[in-house]
Design an enzyme around this catalytic site. Structure first.
Site, PDB file in Angstrom:
ATOM      1  N   ASP A   1     -36.968 100.664  62.247  1.00  0.00           N
ATOM      2  CA  ASP A   1     -37.627 101.840  62.822  1.00  0.00           C
ATOM      3  C   ASP A   1     -37.153 102.128  64.240  1.00  0.00           C
ATOM      4  O   ASP A   1     -37.106 103.287  64.665  1.00  0.00           O
ATOM      5  CB  ASP A   1     -39.143 101.640  62.801  1.00  0.00           C
ATOM      6  CG  ASP A   1     -39.727 101.840  61.406  1.00  0.00           C
ATOM      7  OD1 ASP A   1     -38.976 102.203  60.483  1.00  0.00           O
ATOM      8  OD2 ASP A   1     -40.947 101.627  61.244  1.00  0.00           O
TER       9      ASP A   1
ATOM     10  N   ASP B   1     -44.988 106.630  70.916  1.00  0.00           N
ATOM     11  CA  ASP B   1     -46.093 106.557  71.870  1.00  0.00           C
ATOM     12  C   ASP B   1     -45.612 106.606  73.314  1.00  0.00           C
ATOM     13  O   ASP B   1     -44.453 106.352  73.626  1.00  0.00           O
ATOM     14  CB  ASP B   1     -46.912 105.266  71.658  1.00  0.00           C
ATOM     15  CG  ASP B   1     -46.051 104.022  71.518  1.00  0.00           C
ATOM     16  OD1 ASP B   1     -45.059 103.882  72.259  1.00  0.00           O
ATOM     17  OD2 ASP B   1     -46.366 103.177  70.657  1.00  0.00           O
TER      18      ASP B   1
ATOM     19  N   TYR C   1     -47.792 100.047  68.122  1.00  0.00           N
ATOM     20  CA  TYR C   1     -48.576  99.330  69.129  1.00  0.00           C
ATOM     21  C   TYR C   1     -50.045  99.745  69.083  1.00  0.00           C
ATOM     22  O   TYR C   1     -50.956  98.933  69.230  1.00  0.00           O
ATOM     23  CB  TYR C   1     -47.967  99.606  70.504  1.00  0.00           C
ATOM     24  CG  TYR C   1     -48.508  98.797  71.661  1.00  0.00           C
ATOM     25  CD1 TYR C   1     -49.349  97.686  71.472  1.00  0.00           C
ATOM     26  CD2 TYR C   1     -48.157  99.125  72.969  1.00  0.00           C
ATOM     27  CE1 TYR C   1     -49.819  96.946  72.547  1.00  0.00           C
ATOM     28  CE2 TYR C   1     -48.620  98.395  74.052  1.00  0.00           C
ATOM     29  CZ  TYR C   1     -49.460  97.314  73.831  1.00  0.00           C
ATOM     30  OH  TYR C   1     -49.925  96.596  74.901  1.00  0.00           O
TER      31      TYR C   1
ATOM     32  N   LEU D   1     -51.892 100.543  66.622  1.00  0.00           N
ATOM     33  CA  LEU D   1     -52.610  99.854  65.552  1.00  0.00           C
ATOM     34  C   LEU D   1     -52.986  98.441  65.982  1.00  0.00           C
ATOM     35  O   LEU D   1     -54.110  97.983  65.747  1.00  0.00           O
ATOM     36  CB  LEU D   1     -51.749  99.815  64.286  1.00  0.00           C
ATOM     37  CG  LEU D   1     -52.372  99.174  63.050  1.00  0.00           C
ATOM     38  CD1 LEU D   1     -53.621  99.930  62.605  1.00  0.00           C
ATOM     39  CD2 LEU D   1     -51.349  99.117  61.911  1.00  0.00           C
ATOM     40  N   SER D   2     -52.066  97.757  66.648  1.00  0.00           N
ATOM     41  CA  SER D   2     -52.346  96.400  67.141  1.00  0.00           C
ATOM     42  C   SER D   2     -53.467  96.394  68.168  1.00  0.00           C
ATOM     43  O   SER D   2     -54.194  95.405  68.297  1.00  0.00           O
ATOM     44  CB  SER D   2     -51.078  95.793  67.764  1.00  0.00           C
ATOM     45  OG  SER D   2     -50.037  95.708  66.827  1.00  0.00           O
TER      46      SER D   2
ATOM     47  N   ALA E   1     -57.189  96.455  75.603  1.00  0.00           N
ATOM     48  CA  ALA E   1     -58.093  95.431  76.141  1.00  0.00           C
ATOM     49  C   ALA E   1     -58.985  95.995  77.248  1.00  0.00           C
ATOM     50  O   ALA E   1     -58.938  95.528  78.395  1.00  0.00           O
ATOM     51  CB  ALA E   1     -57.295  94.229  76.654  1.00  0.00           C
TER      52      ALA E   1
END
Length: 298
Positions: free
Chosen positions: A80, A155, A197, A199-200, A219
């Protein structure tokens, strides 16, 4: 077969170092696919960096602008990341892209390398599904001046420094204040980037047809700072309020050492990326396969 694409550019993985050649296995794969495309009746060219890395000099080597202006199709061999890089560059030309997956996950390079021949042959003859993906245009504004800008298909990420504590970020949508986030950073993700990223970090999955961005805190200090989905015609601005050594990344194209008061401004680009998929392709099939849904259950 009635050939739909006559001049085809082949784009493969390359080393970041200009002096490093790709592994022999990658060179052999590119050479084999180029030979297959030629046998199908296509006029094959190589992207300049692919030609340089592989040393395959029997095909014309073209820069991205020439590929965009003169080629009917780009076949991208890799993962990707390879597709993101060339997709951003070819979007302005409307060049369609087919992805052959030489990587691992392959959310957007969806033809398996093993046995690609039958699938690719059918697609060259017109048996494909077309899929348009949105692109972001991001800028870093400092005291009213643009100091960095780039396109992003996945992103735009604002991150704290590697050894610093969390940052405070002021978020606005169309000039309206949303919130000050104290967090490790924030992600603005397209539907394509919602499986990356974002999704994580706990963000939602967005179907590619949904005209939206996901704003996903990384976070956050306050657990009530949740991901939010906004319509993609809006302008998103993220201002650095406090924190050291923050950076902005646009699909891994980065500007480090942001200053307090810097504003990262994200808008929808006028360009869209054109993906071609095999006939019968479904986004949900991709999710099930790549995210291992329905495995191990009853």
């Amino acid at each position: 077969m009635s050939l739909q694409f006559h001049r085809v550019a082949l784009v493969g993985k390359y080393q970041d170092s200009a002096s490093s050649a790709v592994p022999d296995s990658t060179r052999e794969i590119i050479a084999e696919i180029a030979g297959f495309l030629t046998a199908q009746g296509c006029q094959v060219v190589l992207a300049e960096r692919t030609a340089h890395s592989t040393g395959l000099d029997q095909y014309p080597a073209l820069d991205v602008a020439t590929i965009g202006n003169e080629c009917d199709l780009a076949v991208v061999v890799g993962g990707d990341g390879t597709m993101l890089g060339i997709g951003r560059q070819l979007a302005r030309y409307g060049t369609p892209l087919i992805g052959i997956n030489q990587g691992r996950l392959g959310f957007i390079t969806d033809i398996p390398l093993e046995g690609y021949h039958e699938t690719l042959s059918a697609m060259l003859g017109g048996a494909f599904e077309e899929d348009h993906r949105s692109l972001m245009h991001g800028k870093v504004m400092r005291e009213g001046e643009c100091v960095f800008e780039a396109f992003a298909m996945n992103d735009v990420v604002v991150n704290r420094g590697a050894v610093a504590s969390m940052v405070e970020l002021r978020v606005e949508v169309n000039g309206h204040f949303v919130a000050n986030h104290r967090a490790d950073g924030i992600i603005v993700a397209t539907p394509t980037g919602s499986t990356a990223y974002a999704l994580s970090a706990g963000g939602p999955l967005l179907h590619p047809l949904v005209p939206a961005w996901a704003l996903v805190p990384i976070a956050p200090h306050t657990l009530s700072n949740r991901p939010i989905v906004v319509a993609d015609p809006v302008e998103i601005a993220i201002e650095i309020v406090s924190g050291k050594d923050a950076s902005a990344s646009f699909d891994m194209q980065s500007l480090a050492s942001l200053h307090h008061g810097d504003r990262i401004v994200v808008r929808r680009s006028e360009f869209r990326v054109r993906f071609l998929h095999p006939t019968g392709w479904s986004y949900f099939d991709t999710l099930r396969k790549k995210l291992h849904w329905n495995e191990g259950g009853v």
